[in-house]
Scaffold this motif. Structure first.
Motif, PDB file in Angstrom:
ATOM      1  N   VAL A  25       0.847  -1.196   0.000  1.00 47.90           N
ATOM      2  CA  VAL A  25       0.000   0.000   0.000  1.00 47.90           C
ATOM      3  C   VAL A  25       0.882   1.246   0.000  1.00 47.90           C
ATOM      4  O   VAL A  25       1.841   1.351   0.779  1.00 47.90           O
ATOM      5  N   GLY A  26       0.569   2.172  -0.892  1.00 50.68           N
ATOM      6  CA  GLY A  26       1.314   3.414  -1.000  1.00 50.68           C
ATOM      7  C   GLY A  26       2.458   3.374  -1.996  1.00 50.68           C
ATOM      8  O   GLY A  26       3.059   4.407  -2.284  1.00 50.68           O
ATOM      9  N   GLU A  27       2.746   2.188  -2.543  1.00 49.60           N
ATOM     10  CA  GLU A  27       3.856   2.066  -3.492  1.00 49.60           C
ATOM     11  C   GLU A  27       3.379   1.791  -4.920  1.00 49.60           C
ATOM     12  O   GLU A  27       4.190   1.502  -5.791  1.00 49.60           O
ATOM     13  N   GLU A  28       2.079   1.906  -5.140  1.00 42.10           N
ATOM     14  CA  GLU A  28       1.522   1.576  -6.453  1.00 42.10           C
ATOM     15  C   GLU A  28       2.020   2.534  -7.540  1.00 42.10           C
ATOM     16  O   GLU A  28       2.418   2.079  -8.616  1.00 42.10           O
ATOM     17  N   ASP A  29       1.990   3.844  -7.273  1.00 40.72           N
ATOM     18  CA  ASP A  29       2.368   4.820  -8.298  1.00 40.72           C
ATOM     19  C   ASP A  29       3.829   4.667  -8.718  1.00 40.72           C
ATOM     20  O   ASP A  29       4.146   4.670  -9.905  1.00 40.72           O
ATOM     21  N   LYS A  30       4.718   4.507  -7.750  1.00 38.30           N
ATOM     22  CA  LYS A  30       6.138   4.436  -8.103  1.00 38.30           C
ATOM     23  C   LYS A  30       6.503   3.113  -8.764  1.00 38.30           C
ATOM     24  O   LYS A  30       7.557   3.012  -9.401  1.00 38.30           O
ATOM     25  N   ASN A  31       5.639   2.112  -8.634  1.00 37.60           N
ATOM     26  CA  ASN A  31       5.930   0.808  -9.222  1.00 37.60           C
ATOM     27  C   ASN A  31       5.077   0.475 -10.447  1.00 37.60           C
ATOM     28  O   ASN A  31       5.285  -0.565 -11.073  1.00 37.60           O
ATOM     29  N   SER A  32       4.132   1.336 -10.785  1.00 38.52           N
ATOM     30  CA  SER A  32       3.215   1.017 -11.891  1.00 38.52           C
ATOM     31  C   SER A  32       3.948   0.828 -13.219  1.00 38.52           C
ATOM     32  O   SER A  32       3.450   0.144 -14.112  1.00 38.52           O
ATOM     33  N   HIS A  33       5.147   1.407 -13.343  1.00 37.16           N
ATOM     34  CA  HIS A  33       5.897   1.261 -14.598  1.00 37.16           C
ATOM     35  C   HIS A  33       6.260  -0.204 -14.866  1.00 37.16           C
ATOM     36  O   HIS A  33       6.430  -0.607 -16.013  1.00 37.16           O
ATOM     37  N   TYR A  34       6.355  -1.020 -13.816  1.00 40.35           N
ATOM     38  CA  TYR A  34       6.626  -2.450 -14.021  1.00 40.35           C
ATOM     39  C   TYR A  34       5.458  -3.119 -14.748  1.00 40.35           C
ATOM     40  O   TYR A  34       5.650  -3.958 -15.628  1.00 40.35           O
ATOM     41  N   LEU A  35       4.241  -2.726 -14.359  1.00 34.98           N
ATOM     42  CA  LEU A  35       3.060  -3.286 -15.014  1.00 34.98           C
ATOM     43  C   LEU A  35       2.955  -2.775 -16.442  1.00 34.98           C
ATOM     44  O   LEU A  35       2.601  -3.538 -17.357  1.00 34.98           O
TER      45      LEU A  35
END
Length: 198
Positions: A25-35
């Motif tokens: 939780v809270g790390e979705e935006d910074k990690n969305s580039h993986y998706l």
């Protein structure tokens, strides 16, 4: 890679509903580039498969029924669609229910015309969490109600999740699928409409 390089197919679905969340939780935006990278790579493989097969191959993504839920998980569906990486968005609720109020008009505004929005109908349905699920295999009228309502809201296709033969008779199963296959047949079927709350 194996699917795209070994087989002939009409399309491939990336099922992002098995099973979120993908990040803390809270790390979705910074990690969305993986998706994004996974979807872009699948799109590249799809283009190679089309050249190899000599026909088009659709790339679909199964995502939450509401755009804001998808974004909260790091699924930037609008970016994927506008980048030309996907051909179809299958909007469906998570865990054994159908979202009768999914915002199809909002999805249609967010996606380019070339990307089809397809609402998912689960075999089970509940009005809200905590309510005992109702099996659609025994209550065809509920499935026909969902189908008719979604068609009425302007979609061309529907997506059935966990619809397996064998729980009911083959004739009843065939009738259920047939009456969900077009707006005209769904509209004239005996229907029940369940209002669900997100």
């Amino acid at each position: 890679e194996e699917i795209f390089t070994r087989f002939d197919m009409a399309g491939v679905e990336l099922d992002w509903m098995r099973s979120p969340p993908f990040f803390h939780v809270g790390e979705e935006d910074k990690n969305s580039h993986y998706l994004d990278e996974i979807v872009r790579y699948a799109s590249d493989l799809k283009l190679c498969a089309e050249k190899r097969l000599g026909h088009s191959v659709e790339l679909a993504v199964r995502v939450p029924s509401r755009p804001e839920e998808a974004l909260c998980l790091g699924l930037n569906v609008t970016k994927w669609a506008r980048s030309g990486w996907i051909d179809m968005v299958i909007a469906s609720a998570y865990i054994c229910s159908t979202d009768s109020a999914m915002p199809l008009a909002i999805w249609q505004q967010l996606l380019p015309e070339s990307v089809e929005i397809v609402p998912g109908i689960d075999i089970l349905s509940a009005s809200h969490s905590g309510v005992k699920d109702i099996s659609m295999h025994e209550q065809s009228e509920i499935a026909w109600g969902y189908a008719a309502a979604f068609y009425h809201r302007g979609v061309k296709d529907i997506y059935l999740f966990n619809y397996f033969p064998g729980i009911t008779t083959p004739d009843r199963f065939r009738e259920k699928l047939l009456k969900m296959s077009s707006p005209e047949l769904a509209e004239w079927a005996a229907r029940r409409h369940i209002a669900t709350m997100c």
